[in-house]
Design a protein around this motif. Structure first.
Motif, PDB file in Angstrom:
ATOM      1  N   THR A  92       0.825  -1.209   0.000  1.00 36.03           N
ATOM      2  CA  THR A  92       0.000   0.000   0.000  1.00 36.03           C
ATOM      3  C   THR A  92       0.860   1.261   0.000  1.00 36.03           C
ATOM      4  OG1 THR A  92      -1.833  -1.152   1.044  1.00 36.03           O
ATOM      5  CG2 THR A  92      -1.845   1.225   1.233  1.00 36.03           C
ATOM      6  N   ASN A  93       1.971   1.262   0.742  1.00 37.07           N
ATOM      7  CA  ASN A  93       2.830   2.454   0.783  1.00 37.07           C
ATOM      8  C   ASN A  93       3.556   2.681  -0.537  1.00 37.07           C
ATOM      9  OD1 ASN A  93       3.752   1.555   4.138  1.00 37.07           O
ATOM     10  ND2 ASN A  93       2.023   2.745   3.441  1.00 37.07           N
ATOM     11  N   LEU A  94       3.698   1.628  -1.327  1.00 34.65           N
ATOM     12  CA  LEU A  94       4.393   1.758  -2.614  1.00 34.65           C
ATOM     13  C   LEU A  94       3.405   1.792  -3.786  1.00 34.65           C
ATOM     14  CD1 LEU A  94       7.495  -0.612  -2.049  1.00 34.65           C
ATOM     15  CD2 LEU A  94       7.251   1.821  -1.517  1.00 34.65           C
ATOM     16  N   GLY A  95       2.159   2.106  -3.472  1.00 36.93           N
ATOM     17  CA  GLY A  95       1.200   2.338  -4.565  1.00 36.93           C
ATOM     18  C   GLY A  95       0.376   1.143  -5.005  1.00 36.93           C
ATOM     19  N   ARG A  96       0.352   0.093  -4.194  1.00 40.41           N
ATOM     20  CA  ARG A  96      -0.441  -1.117  -4.506  1.00 40.41           C
ATOM     21  C   ARG A  96      -0.182  -1.652  -5.915  1.00 40.41           C
ATOM     22  NH1 ARG A  96      -6.307  -0.157  -1.759  1.00 40.41           N
ATOM     23  NH2 ARG A  96      -5.662  -0.235   0.415  1.00 40.41           N
ATOM     24  N   ALA A  97      -1.250  -1.932  -6.671  1.00 39.88           N
ATOM     25  CA  ALA A  97      -1.087  -2.688  -7.921  1.00 39.88           C
ATOM     26  C   ALA A  97      -0.324  -1.904  -8.993  1.00 39.88           C
ATOM     27  CB  ALA A  97      -2.461  -3.086  -8.456  1.00 39.88           C
ATOM     28  N   CYS A  98       0.532  -2.612  -9.745  1.00 40.98           N
ATOM     29  CA  CYS A  98       1.181  -2.040 -10.931  1.00 40.98           C
ATOM     30  C   CYS A  98       0.236  -2.304 -12.099  1.00 40.98           C
ATOM     31  CB  CYS A  98       2.504  -2.747 -11.227  1.00 40.98           C
ATOM     32  SG  CYS A  98       3.654  -2.738  -9.853  1.00 40.98           S
ATOM     33  N   LEU A  99      -0.006  -1.290 -12.909  1.00 42.25           N
ATOM     34  CA  LEU A  99      -0.922  -1.462 -14.032  1.00 42.25           C
ATOM     35  C   LEU A  99      -0.281  -2.279 -15.150  1.00 42.25           C
ATOM     36  CD1 LEU A  99      -2.413   2.135 -14.353  1.00 42.25           C
ATOM     37  CD2 LEU A  99      -3.400   0.147 -13.200  1.00 42.25           C
ATOM     38  N   SER A 100      -1.127  -2.946 -15.913  1.00 46.67           N
ATOM     39  CA  SER A 100      -0.629  -3.692 -17.074  1.00 46.67           C
ATOM     40  C   SER A 100      -0.154  -2.692 -18.132  1.00 46.67           C
ATOM     41  CB  SER A 100      -1.739  -4.567 -17.659  1.00 46.67           C
ATOM     42  OG  SER A 100      -2.735  -3.749 -18.250  1.00 46.67           O
ATOM     43  N   ARG A 101       0.653  -3.177 -19.065  1.00 46.33           N
ATOM     44  CA  ARG A 101       1.165  -2.304 -20.117  1.00 46.33           C
ATOM     45  C   ARG A 101       0.006  -1.669 -20.897  1.00 46.33           C
ATOM     46  NH1 ARG A 101       1.921  -3.171 -25.085  1.00 46.33           N
ATOM     47  NH2 ARG A 101       1.504  -5.400 -24.876  1.00 46.33           N
ATOM     48  N   ARG A 102      -0.987  -2.497 -21.219  1.00 44.49           N
ATOM     49  CA  ARG A 102      -2.147  -1.973 -21.949  1.00 44.49           C
ATOM     50  C   ARG A 102      -2.888  -0.900 -21.161  1.00 44.49           C
ATOM     51  NH1 ARG A 102      -5.001  -5.926 -25.817  1.00 44.49           N
ATOM     52  NH2 ARG A 102      -3.992  -7.854 -25.206  1.00 44.49           N
ATOM     53  N   VAL A 104      -1.622   1.105 -18.931  1.00 47.22           N
ATOM     54  CA  VAL A 104      -0.803   2.323 -18.938  1.00 47.22           C
ATOM     55  C   VAL A 104      -0.977   3.053 -20.269  1.00 47.22           C
ATOM     56  CG1 VAL A 104       1.570   3.204 -18.926  1.00 47.22           C
ATOM     57  CG2 VAL A 104       0.886   1.420 -17.304  1.00 47.22           C
ATOM     58  N   GLU A 105      -0.951   2.288 -21.364  1.00 41.28           N
ATOM     59  CA  GLU A 105      -1.115   2.912 -22.684  1.00 41.28           C
ATOM     60  C   GLU A 105      -2.481   3.585 -22.810  1.00 41.28           C
ATOM     61  OE1 GLU A 105      -0.234  -0.287 -25.376  1.00 41.28           O
ATOM     62  OE2 GLU A 105       1.927  -0.144 -24.938  1.00 41.28           O
ATOM     63  N   ALA A 106      -3.503   2.954 -22.229  1.00 39.41           N
ATOM     64  CA  ALA A 106      -4.846   3.526 -22.291  1.00 39.41           C
ATOM     65  C   ALA A 106      -4.914   4.846 -21.517  1.00 39.41           C
ATOM     66  CB  ALA A 106      -5.860   2.528 -21.732  1.00 39.41           C
ATOM     67  N   VAL A 107      -4.208   4.916 -20.399  1.00 40.80           N
ATOM     68  CA  VAL A 107      -4.166   6.156 -19.615  1.00 40.80           C
ATOM     69  C   VAL A 107      -3.515   7.256 -20.441  1.00 40.80           C
ATOM     70  CG1 VAL A 107      -3.147   7.296 -17.598  1.00 40.80           C
ATOM     71  CG2 VAL A 107      -4.119   4.998 -17.370  1.00 40.80           C
ATOM     72  N   VAL A 108      -2.379   6.915 -21.042  1.00 38.74           N
ATOM     73  CA  VAL A 108      -1.645   7.904 -21.841  1.00 38.74           C
ATOM     74  C   VAL A 108      -2.524   8.395 -22.996  1.00 38.74           C
ATOM     75  CG1 VAL A 108       0.361   8.223 -23.354  1.00 38.74           C
ATOM     76  CG2 VAL A 108       0.603   6.980 -21.195  1.00 38.74           C
ATOM     77  N   ALA A 109      -3.292   7.467 -23.577  1.00 40.65           N
ATOM     78  CA  ALA A 109      -4.093   7.821 -24.752  1.00 40.65           C
ATOM     79  C   ALA A 109      -5.183   8.855 -24.431  1.00 40.65           C
ATOM     80  CB  ALA A 109      -4.717   6.572 -25.363  1.00 40.65           C
ATOM     81  N   VAL A 110      -5.690   8.860 -23.201  1.00 42.47           N
ATOM     82  CA  VAL A 110      -6.756   9.827 -22.882  1.00 42.47           C
ATOM     83  C   VAL A 110      -6.271  11.011 -22.053  1.00 42.47           C
ATOM     84  CG1 VAL A 110      -8.617   8.121 -23.000  1.00 42.47           C
ATOM     85  CG2 VAL A 110      -7.549   8.620 -20.779  1.00 42.47           C
ATOM     86  N   VAL A 325     -14.875   8.953 -10.436  1.00 39.67           N
ATOM     87  CA  VAL A 325     -13.491   8.747 -10.888  1.00 39.67           C
ATOM     88  C   VAL A 325     -13.229   9.523 -12.176  1.00 39.67           C
ATOM     89  CG1 VAL A 325     -13.124   6.505  -9.833  1.00 39.67           C
ATOM     90  CG2 VAL A 325     -14.209   6.622 -12.073  1.00 39.67           C
ATOM     91  N   ASP A 326     -11.976   9.739 -12.467  1.00 39.54           N
ATOM     92  CA  ASP A 326     -11.627  10.514 -13.652  1.00 39.54           C
ATOM     93  C   ASP A 326     -11.347   9.616 -14.856  1.00 39.54           C
ATOM     94  OD1 ASP A 326      -9.108   9.496 -13.133  1.00 39.54           O
ATOM     95  OD2 ASP A 326      -8.122  11.303 -13.847  1.00 39.54           O
ATOM     96  N   LYS A 327     -11.062  10.262 -15.986  1.00 36.33           N
ATOM     97  CA  LYS A 327     -10.884   9.516 -17.238  1.00 36.33           C
ATOM     98  C   LYS A 327      -9.698   8.563 -17.198  1.00 36.33           C
ATOM     99  CE  LYS A 327      -8.496  13.500 -19.153  1.00 36.33           C
ATOM    100  NZ  LYS A 327      -8.957  14.871 -19.106  1.00 36.33           N
ATOM    101  N   MET A 328      -8.632   8.944 -16.482  1.00 34.62           N
ATOM    102  CA  MET A 328      -7.445   8.078 -16.460  1.00 34.62           C
ATOM    103  C   MET A 328      -7.747   6.775 -15.720  1.00 34.62           C
ATOM    104  SD  MET A 328      -4.392  10.819 -16.003  1.00 34.62           S
ATOM    105  CE  MET A 328      -5.158  11.815 -14.760  1.00 34.62           C
ATOM    106  N   THR A 329      -8.476   6.899 -14.618  1.00 32.61           N
ATOM    107  CA  THR A 329      -8.865   5.705 -13.860  1.00 32.61           C
ATOM    108  C   THR A 329      -9.745   4.799 -14.713  1.00 32.61           C
ATOM    109  OG1 THR A 329      -8.780   6.962 -11.819  1.00 32.61           O
ATOM    110  CG2 THR A 329     -10.063   4.925 -11.786  1.00 32.61           C
ATOM    111  N   LEU A 330     -10.722   5.402 -15.384  1.00 28.23           N
ATOM    112  CA  LEU A 330     -11.636   4.602 -16.204  1.00 28.23           C
ATOM    113  C   LEU A 330     -10.893   3.913 -17.347  1.00 28.23           C
ATOM    114  CD1 LEU A 330     -14.721   6.955 -16.192  1.00 28.23           C
ATOM    115  CD2 LEU A 330     -14.643   4.617 -15.293  1.00 28.23           C
ATOM    116  N   ALA A 331      -9.939   4.623 -17.949  1.00 28.80           N
ATOM    117  CA  ALA A 331      -9.182   4.045 -19.059  1.00 28.80           C
ATOM    118  C   ALA A 331      -8.388   2.831 -18.567  1.00 28.80           C
ATOM    119  CB  ALA A 331      -8.239   5.093 -19.655  1.00 28.80           C
ATOM    120  N   ALA A 332      -7.716   2.988 -17.421  1.00 26.56           N
ATOM    121  CA  ALA A 332      -6.907   1.889 -16.882  1.00 26.56           C
ATOM    122  C   ALA A 332      -7.798   0.726 -16.445  1.00 26.56           C
ATOM    123  CB  ALA A 332      -6.067   2.389 -15.707  1.00 26.56           C
ATOM    124  N   LEU A 333      -8.917   1.060 -15.834  1.00 23.42           N
ATOM    125  CA  LEU A 333      -9.808   0.008 -15.343  1.00 23.42           C
ATOM    126  C   LEU A 333     -10.411  -0.780 -16.510  1.00 23.42           C
ATOM    127  CD1 LEU A 333     -11.032  -1.301 -12.869  1.00 23.42           C
ATOM    128  CD2 LEU A 333     -12.895   0.372 -12.967  1.00 23.42           C
TER     129      LEU A 333
END
Ligand SMILES: *Cc1c(COP(=O)(O)O)cnc(C)c1O
Length: 461
Positions: A92-102, A104-110, A325-333
């Motif tokens: 939890t102190n280190l940010g919990r789950a690491c996102l998948s590559r896809r 991360v790319e989806a976050v960047v895209a929006v 939630v914001d667009k970045m969260t939705l994109a990653a989710l």
């Protein structure tokens, strides 16, 4: 040089700022920060002269290089990436789950542009932000309806505010959980304007306890997954199906806070007894909530699934707007959930699952590889068997067999090595066990091995 002459020879701030290396930096560094770095460097030089610690003025190139270092250090964000050598997958102190590559790319895209966040392209008018994940959530869990809020704490807050307010909510005494950061079930109830009706005892709660506590004031039956502790021994809790049957009979919604909310059976990784979200849906629970960044392996989010009419009530509640939630969260989710439409793909692509799935012999090979990278730089290290926690308040009593690398601190103490690696620009976080500095391989990326070896060699010297 005489002290007075040296003081007079200190260059002016503007002179240094006009020099080529600092001009080059000027485009990427805020002007006040750059000026401050120059000012500090020259002030440090002045103090060295006054203290008699130097007999010359460094040349302009060296001064500029020192200013660049200062500016760089000052511009480092406090929120930055680290190397996780703790072996705790969901730290939890280190940010919990690491996102998948896809994801991360989806976050960047929006993130950097406009998007269809609340826009229905087919109709050419306003759409709903829930639409991007609702159908997928229903498909992978089997639920009728779904929505997403900021985190699971927010999900519980919204559910109890919408369904429990002004009445009583019945919960077992064995499930009055405190999650880190002062999220406590009894306190949340107060916050939501409902009265907690505790039933049963710490170790045993029977169906008749719930039954006997139902009054005209009762609004819901709440089950909370005791994610971060386990009551062992002479214990009993009511099976979900029985609680659901009772809720149906009395016309009361059954709510479940699942905590981690795994979508795959963790038995395949040797983790026993963790329920899946699908089991709760199949048991007929009316409203279920769980975290997006625990065992699901996605972004921080609170996922709420269940009966369509309740979900609609929640979407319309005034708190829903405050917790959205914001667009970045939705994109990653969306990408994370999409992977779950093929469970084998989920295990391959979602780092949380992939890390939990790594067999012990592979971790051992990884540890040997890291040892070799360290040896190549002259750092002594050896592999040691360890045990890993899953973390994130999930599966607290089960440890996974694992392999770590113990680094010989050389001229440093073990504590000194730990601190020196932790204070790197990209911090390396290890742990000390039995006087050994350990880097646990489950949570390390092989692509970081060179960085770890280089940093270790440098600090041990
Ligand atoms: C972790 C957890 C929460 C809080 O979830 P967040 O996503 O961290 O807000 C709530 N309830 C239970 C049972 C949990 O395990």
């Amino acid at each position: 040089m005489e002290q007075q002459d040296m003081l007079r020879a200190i260059p002016k701030v503007d002179e240094l700022l006009g020099m080529e290396p600092l001009q080059a930096l000027a485009g990427q560094t805020p002007a006040p920060a750059l000026r401050e770095a120059v000012r500090e460097e020259l002030e440090a030089l002045r103090r060295r002269i006054l203290a008699g610690d130097t007999d010359h003025i460094p040349n302009r190139e060296d001064l500029c290089a020192a200013v660049c270092r200062r500016a760089r250090e000052a511009s480092l964000p406090s929120l930055r990436g680290v190397v996780n050598g703790t072996g705790v997958t969901l730290h939890t102190n280190l940010g919990r789950a690491c996102l998948s590559r896809r994801a991360v790319e989806a976050v960047v895209a929006v993130a950097g542009g406009y998007s269809t966040l609340e826009y229905d392209v087919d109709a050419g008018r306003r759409g709903s932000r829930h639409s991007h994940v609702e159908a997928l959530l229903c498909a992978v869990t089997g639920a009728e309806g779904a929505m997403v809020v900021n985190n699971n704490a927010a999900a519980v807050l919204l559910i109890l505010s919408a369904l429990g307010k002004g009445g009583e909510v019945i919960t077992s005494r064995g499930e009055l959980v405190e999650i880190g950061g002062s999220f406590r079930v009894p306190d949340i109830m107060v916050q939501c304007g409902c009265a907690l009706r505790e039933v049963g005892t710490t170790n045993k709660t029977h169906l008749s306890d719930y039954e006997g506590a139902i009054t005209p004031e009762t609004r819901a039956l709440l089950k909370v997954h005791t994610s971060n502790y386990k009551i062992m021994g002479f214990t009993e809790s009511v099976p979900l199906a029985e609680l659901v049957a009772l809720g149906r009979e009395r016309g009361l919604p059954v709510i479940e806070d699942l905590g981690s909310g795994s979508l795959v059976d963790l038995e395949q990784f040797g983790i026993h007894g963790e329920p899946t979200v699908q089991q709760s849906v199949q048991a007929g629970v009316d409203i279920i909530s769980f975290s997006g960044d625990k065992l699901l392996g996605g972004p921080q989010a609170g996922i709420i699934i269940g009966r369509k009419d309740y979900i609609e009530t929640l979407k319309k509640h005034p708190l829903a707007r405050a917790l959205r939630v914001d667009k970045m969260t939705l994109a990653a989710l969306r990408e994370t959930l999409y992977a779950y439409t093929d469970p084998a793909m989920a295990v391959r692509e979602i780092p949380t699952l992939a890390m939990l799935a790594v067999p012990e012999h592979v971790l051992r090979e990884k540890a040997e590889l890291l040892c070799r990278a360290l040896a190549d730089r002259g750092v002594t290290a050896r592999t040691v068997p360890t045990q890993d926690q899953v973390g994130g308040g999930s599966v607290p009593t089960q440890l996974l067999p694992a392999w770590a690398v113990a680094i010989d601190p050389g001229r440093l103490t073990v504590d000194g090595l730990e601190a020196a690696l932790r204070r790197r620009e990209r911090p390396i976080i290890g742990r000390i066990t039995h006087e050994q500095y350990l880097l646990d391989t489950r949570t390390l990326w092989e692509s970081d091995f060179d960085y770890i070896a280089e940093a270790s060699a440098e600090v041990i010297g």
